[in-house]
Write an enzyme that holds these catalytic residues in place. Structure first.
Site, PDB file in Angstrom:
ATOM      1  N   SER A 269       0.807  -1.216   0.000  1.00 38.63           N
ATOM      2  CA  SER A 269       0.000   0.000   0.000  1.00 38.63           C
ATOM      3  C   SER A 269       0.840   1.266   0.000  1.00 38.63           C
ATOM      4  O   SER A 269       0.458   2.266  -0.610  1.00 38.63           O
ATOM      5  CB  SER A 269      -0.934  -0.002   1.214  1.00 38.63           C
ATOM      6  OG  SER A 269      -1.742  -1.151   1.222  1.00 38.63           O
ATOM      7  N   HIS A 327       1.218   4.572   4.732  1.00 38.35           N
ATOM      8  CA  HIS A 327       0.389   5.188   3.691  1.00 38.35           C
ATOM      9  C   HIS A 327       0.771   6.652   3.498  1.00 38.35           C
ATOM     10  O   HIS A 327       0.944   7.125   2.369  1.00 38.35           O
ATOM     11  CB  HIS A 327      -1.089   5.103   4.077  1.00 38.35           C
ATOM     12  CG  HIS A 327      -1.640   3.724   4.008  1.00 38.35           C
ATOM     13  ND1 HIS A 327      -2.981   3.448   4.172  1.00 38.35           N
ATOM     14  CD2 HIS A 327      -1.045   2.527   3.798  1.00 38.35           C
ATOM     15  CE1 HIS A 327      -3.184   2.151   4.058  1.00 38.35           C
ATOM     16  NE2 HIS A 327      -2.013   1.568   3.836  1.00 38.35           N
TER      17      HIS A 327
END
Length: 379
Positions: A269, A327
């Site tokens: 991610s 992230h």
């Protein structure tokens, strides 16, 4: 152009955070069972040994006890250090992050140079192959031909990320092999409190324990690949993707060390967030949509603002469902690279490529410019 890839725009399938149940580094019991670890049952001690334990501590009785019941080797897990000592453990990951990022872009520049040199030869090879294909009798139901047709129908970006998706699938299968569990946990999950700190920063980028986690991440990567590769070029895209994976892991290390909430993380991610942020920064007016709600569209700029705001809130408030620090680190790296990094790194690669050209040709003269020809992917 509407994007229908964003099952992840509001929740970009964050990096699964496998939390340890105690600071001593032990894994939760249910995770141990899933990974094939079992606590060995204690063997009942013999009555004779019990009598010797209560006997007077003479030299002979101690020697007999030591000979008959050797002490098992128990691995001691120390709690992660705190304060300045904890941050000193980030020195090696920092050096690895800077060094790996430099090597990634240097290798990408050399890769592009070699691709440009072989392009003319490839052009004539393709002409010859097409001519031979016309003379060769056509086979009905040729599987290889069908695969080649499918491969040629893909965009350059989709062909580029196919290898990344295949690598993630292989690592996902390795998680299902019980004998590999210890190695997978050690090298394919990133944790600043682990003994192996550097290599997991990269390897965890290709690691997924949940099939849904992997499928969602790979779907987003596939959907954004065409725009990202056409914008950056194949070589530069690979360098950005790999560097973003390491940078996001380092950002996660810093956050975990600062808050004292240690635990292993894994997932692509962080790197995918960098790709998404780069595309949204370069094309802020592009229309995006959620895959299950295609009737609702929004601009890429607004989507990026929401994602960054949510991950920032997750870092500040200590949300544990995703690794929000990874992230956020990936998104900030993607934004920085489009705004400053491309000018600072990629457009200044010509001296390095010229040095490689001189080494390759033995110092001979000739064009070795890095900015000439296609494939550079100017942003």
């Amino acid at each position: 152009m509407a994007w229908r890839s964003c099952a992840v725009l509001l929740r970009l399938s964050g990096e699964d955070v496998l939390r340890s149940s105690a600071r001593g580094g032990r894994w939760p019991h249910n995770f141990q069972q899933r990974c094939g670890f079992r606590k060995a049952a204690k063997k009942p001690e013999s009555k004779k040994v019990e009598e010797e334990l209560v006997a007077p501590h003479t030299e002979s009785s101690e020697a007999t006890l030591h000979r008959r019941t050797p002490a098992p080797h128990v691995e001691q897990h120390q709690a992660p250090p705190r304060g300045p000592r904890a941050f000193s453990r980030l020195l090696r990951p920092l050096v690895f992050t800077v060094g790996f990022t430099g090597c990634s872009f240097g290798s990408a520049a050399i890769w592009q140079y070699e691709s440009l040199k072989s392009r003319v030869q490839s052009y004539f090879d393709e002409i010859r192959a097409d001519w031979l294909e016309k003379l060769r009798p056509q086979k009905q139901g040729d599987v290889r031909k069908e695969i080649n047709q499918w491969w040629n129908s893909l965009s350059e970006g989709q062909r580029t990320v196919t290898g990344i998706i295949a690598a993630n699938a292989v690592v996902f299968c390795c998680w299902r092999v019980p004998s590999l569990q210890r190695s997978m946990i050690k090298y394919f999950t990133s944790n600043p409190a682990s003994k192996a700190q550097c290599s997991p920063m990269l390897l965890s980028t290709f690691s997924h324990f949940s099939f849904f986690h992997m499928a969602a991440n790979m779907y987003v990567l596939w959907s954004f690949s065409s725009s990202a590769v056409s914008m950056l070029g194949r070589e530069q895209f690979i360098a950005v993707y790999l560097s973003a994976g390491v940078v996001s892991s380092f950002f996660s290390y810093v956050c975990k060390t600062a808050t004292g909430r240690f635990g292993p993380s894994l997932g692509a991610s962080g790197a995918i967030m960098a790709v998404l942020a780069a595309v949204c920064t370069k094309m802020p007016e592009a229309k995006l949509a959620i895959i299950f709600l295609p009737m609702f569209t929004f601009t890429a700029a607004n989507a990026l603002k929401v994602i960054v705001a949510m991950d920032t809130a997750g870092v500040v408030m200590g949300w544990k469902f995703f690794d929000h620090a990874a992230h956020l680190g990936g998104a900030l790296f993607g934004i920085w690279y489009i705004m400053f990094g491309h000018e600072l790194i990629w457009k200044n690669r010509e001296p390095f490529v010229k040095l490689w050209h001189d080494l390759r040709t033995g110092g001979g003269s000739g064009g070795g410019g890095a900015d000439g020809g296609g494939g550079g992917g100017a942003v």
